[in-house]
Scaffold this motif. Structure first.
Motif, mmCIF file in Angstrom:
data_model
loop_
_atom_site.group_PDB
_atom_site.id
_atom_site.type_symbol
_atom_site.label_atom_id
_atom_site.label_comp_id
_atom_site.label_asym_id
_atom_site.label_seq_id
_atom_site.Cartn_x
_atom_site.Cartn_y
_atom_site.Cartn_z
ATOM 1 N N UNK A 92 5.910 -5.816 50.437
ATOM 2 C CA UNK A 92 6.478 -4.467 50.375
ATOM 3 C C UNK A 92 7.978 -4.520 50.088
ATOM 4 N N UNK A 93 8.673 -5.421 50.749
ATOM 5 C CA UNK A 93 10.110 -5.546 50.536
ATOM 6 C C UNK A 93 10.456 -5.936 49.112
ATOM 7 N N UNK A 94 9.729 -6.915 48.576
ATOM 8 C CA UNK A 94 9.972 -7.347 47.197
ATOM 9 C C UNK A 94 9.698 -6.206 46.233
ATOM 10 N N UNK A 95 8.627 -5.464 46.463
ATOM 11 C CA UNK A 95 8.306 -4.318 45.602
ATOM 12 C C UNK A 95 9.400 -3.253 45.680
ATOM 13 N N UNK A 96 9.842 -2.922 46.887
ATOM 14 C CA UNK A 96 10.933 -1.952 47.046
ATOM 15 C C UNK A 96 12.210 -2.446 46.364
ATOM 16 N N UNK A 97 12.532 -3.718 46.533
ATOM 17 C CA UNK A 97 13.740 -4.276 45.915
ATOM 18 C C UNK A 97 13.662 -4.166 44.399
ATOM 19 N N UNK A 98 12.516 -4.491 43.836
ATOM 20 C CA UNK A 98 12.333 -4.400 42.390
ATOM 21 C C UNK A 98 12.475 -2.957 41.909
ATOM 22 N N UNK A 99 11.757 -2.047 42.557
ATOM 23 C CA UNK A 99 11.778 -0.646 42.125
ATOM 24 C C UNK A 99 13.164 -0.017 42.278
ATOM 25 N N UNK A 100 13.822 -0.287 43.389
ATOM 26 C CA UNK A 100 15.157 0.275 43.589
ATOM 27 C C UNK A 100 16.164 -0.296 42.602
ATOM 28 N N UNK A 101 16.103 -1.604 42.356
ATOM 29 C CA UNK A 101 17.025 -2.188 41.385
ATOM 30 C C UNK A 101 16.802 -1.590 40.004
ATOM 31 N N UNK A 102 15.550 -1.504 39.570
ATOM 32 C CA UNK A 102 15.287 -0.943 38.237
ATOM 33 C C UNK A 102 15.713 0.524 38.181
ATOM 34 N N UNK A 103 15.499 1.282 39.255
ATOM 35 C CA UNK A 103 15.928 2.683 39.300
ATOM 36 C C UNK A 103 17.434 2.798 39.106
ATOM 37 N N UNK A 104 18.201 2.041 39.877
ATOM 38 C CA UNK A 104 19.662 2.115 39.772
ATOM 39 C C UNK A 104 20.155 1.554 38.443
ATOM 40 N N UNK A 105 19.474 0.541 37.906
ATOM 41 C CA UNK A 105 19.880 -0.041 36.629
ATOM 42 C C UNK A 105 19.622 0.920 35.475
ATOM 43 N N UNK A 106 18.521 1.651 35.533
ATOM 44 C CA UNK A 106 18.172 2.572 34.441
ATOM 45 C C UNK A 106 18.886 3.906 34.592
ATOM 46 N N UNK A 107 18.902 4.473 35.809
ATOM 47 C CA UNK A 107 19.523 5.790 36.017
ATOM 48 C C UNK A 107 21.047 5.724 35.949
ATOM 49 N N UNK A 108 21.612 4.591 36.309
ATOM 50 C CA UNK A 108 23.052 4.338 36.259
ATOM 51 C C UNK A 108 23.894 5.389 36.992
ATOM 52 N N UNK A 109 23.663 5.556 38.298
ATOM 53 C CA UNK A 109 24.556 6.434 39.064
ATOM 54 C C UNK A 109 25.937 5.786 39.152
ATOM 55 N N UNK A 110 26.951 6.590 39.514
ATOM 56 C CA UNK A 110 28.281 6.025 39.694
ATOM 57 C C UNK A 110 28.219 5.075 40.880
ATOM 58 N N UNK A 111 28.782 3.939 40.878
ATOM 59 C CA UNK A 111 29.716 3.331 39.936
ATOM 60 C C UNK A 111 29.063 2.485 38.834
ATOM 61 N N UNK A 112 27.708 2.442 38.816
ATOM 62 C CA UNK A 112 27.019 1.664 37.787
ATOM 63 C C UNK A 112 27.358 2.201 36.398
ATOM 64 N N UNK A 113 27.409 3.526 36.270
ATOM 65 C CA UNK A 113 27.728 4.133 34.971
ATOM 66 C C UNK A 113 29.141 3.769 34.520
ATOM 67 N N UNK A 114 30.068 3.703 35.460
ATOM 68 C CA UNK A 114 31.435 3.307 35.113
ATOM 69 C C UNK A 114 31.448 1.868 34.602
ATOM 70 N N UNK A 115 30.780 0.970 35.314
ATOM 71 C CA UNK A 115 30.753 -0.439 34.924
ATOM 72 C C UNK A 115 30.055 -0.617 33.579
ATOM 73 N N UNK A 116 29.041 0.197 33.321
ATOM 74 C CA UNK A 116 28.304 0.108 32.063
ATOM 75 C C UNK A 116 29.194 0.418 30.859
ATOM 76 N N UNK A 117 30.247 1.179 31.067
ATOM 77 C CA UNK A 117 31.165 1.526 29.969
ATOM 78 C C UNK A 117 32.227 0.461 29.728
ATOM 79 N N UNK A 118 32.302 -0.542 30.590
ATOM 80 C CA UNK A 118 33.269 -1.614 30.400
ATOM 81 C C UNK A 118 32.756 -2.546 29.303
ATOM 82 N N UNK A 119 33.660 -3.153 28.576
ATOM 83 C CA UNK A 119 33.255 -3.972 27.440
ATOM 84 C C UNK A 119 33.248 -5.460 27.803
ATOM 85 N N UNK A 120 32.515 -6.213 27.014
ATOM 86 C CA UNK A 120 32.506 -7.654 27.152
ATOM 87 C C UNK A 120 31.621 -8.138 28.283
#
Length: 151
Positions: A92-120
């Motif tokens: 269950x933990x591994x499944x939650x970790x996978x789903x939450x990581x993919x959610x935050x990686x795809x949805x890109x809430x702040x500060x993920x969206x800010x970092x996504x705009x950085x170059x290089x």
């Protein structure tokens, strides 16, 4: 260094290479968690992030500027960081970790969206590390608020 950046071919898969990279990262990440606990998997995530940054930083500028889809070492490092939010290995933990990581990686809430705009290489690695950190924090909160769901 291209091999590490693409996780030795995983990044070349035709559909959802980032999701595949996250899935591939689960087995060794869970093993690290089982062997040494959250601190070991977090340290391994940071080490993989550093190695990934080094691998990506020597790629041609066009691959770095566009955050080429075949670069997936960042997903593996972020997924490992998400696993650091677990106290112990459980399906269950591994499944939650996978789903939450993919959610935050795809949805890109702040500060993920800010970092996504950085170059290089820094931007490529940082957005996934922040997504992993947010997933780890969510897992810690879930463990505290609902220990019957995620011990």
């Amino acid at each position: 260094m291209t091999g590490l950046a693409a996780l030795w071919g995983v990044g070349r898969l035709p559909y959802g290479p980032g999701t595949w990279a996250s899935l591939v990262a689960l087995a060794p990440g869970a093993m690290l968690l089982a062997l040494g606990g959250p601190l070991l998997v977090a340290a391994a995530a940071l080490a993989l992030c550093w190695l990934g940054w080094r691998a990506v930083s020597v790629l041609p500028d066009e691959a770095q500027q566009a955050d080429a889809g075949w670069i997936v070492v960042d997903e593996a490092a972020g997924q490992w960081l998400a696993l650091a939010g677990l106290g112990a290995v459980s399906l269950a933990g591994i499944l939650f970790a996978f789903l939450l990581f993919r959610l935050f990686d795809i949805a890109k809430p702040w500060p993920v969206s800010w970092a996504d705009r950085q170059v290089g290489a820094t931007g490529i690695m940082l957005d996934d590390m922040l997504a992993g950190a947010l997933a780890a924090l969510a897992l810690i909160l879930l463990r505290l608020l609902a220990p019957e769901v995620l011990p």
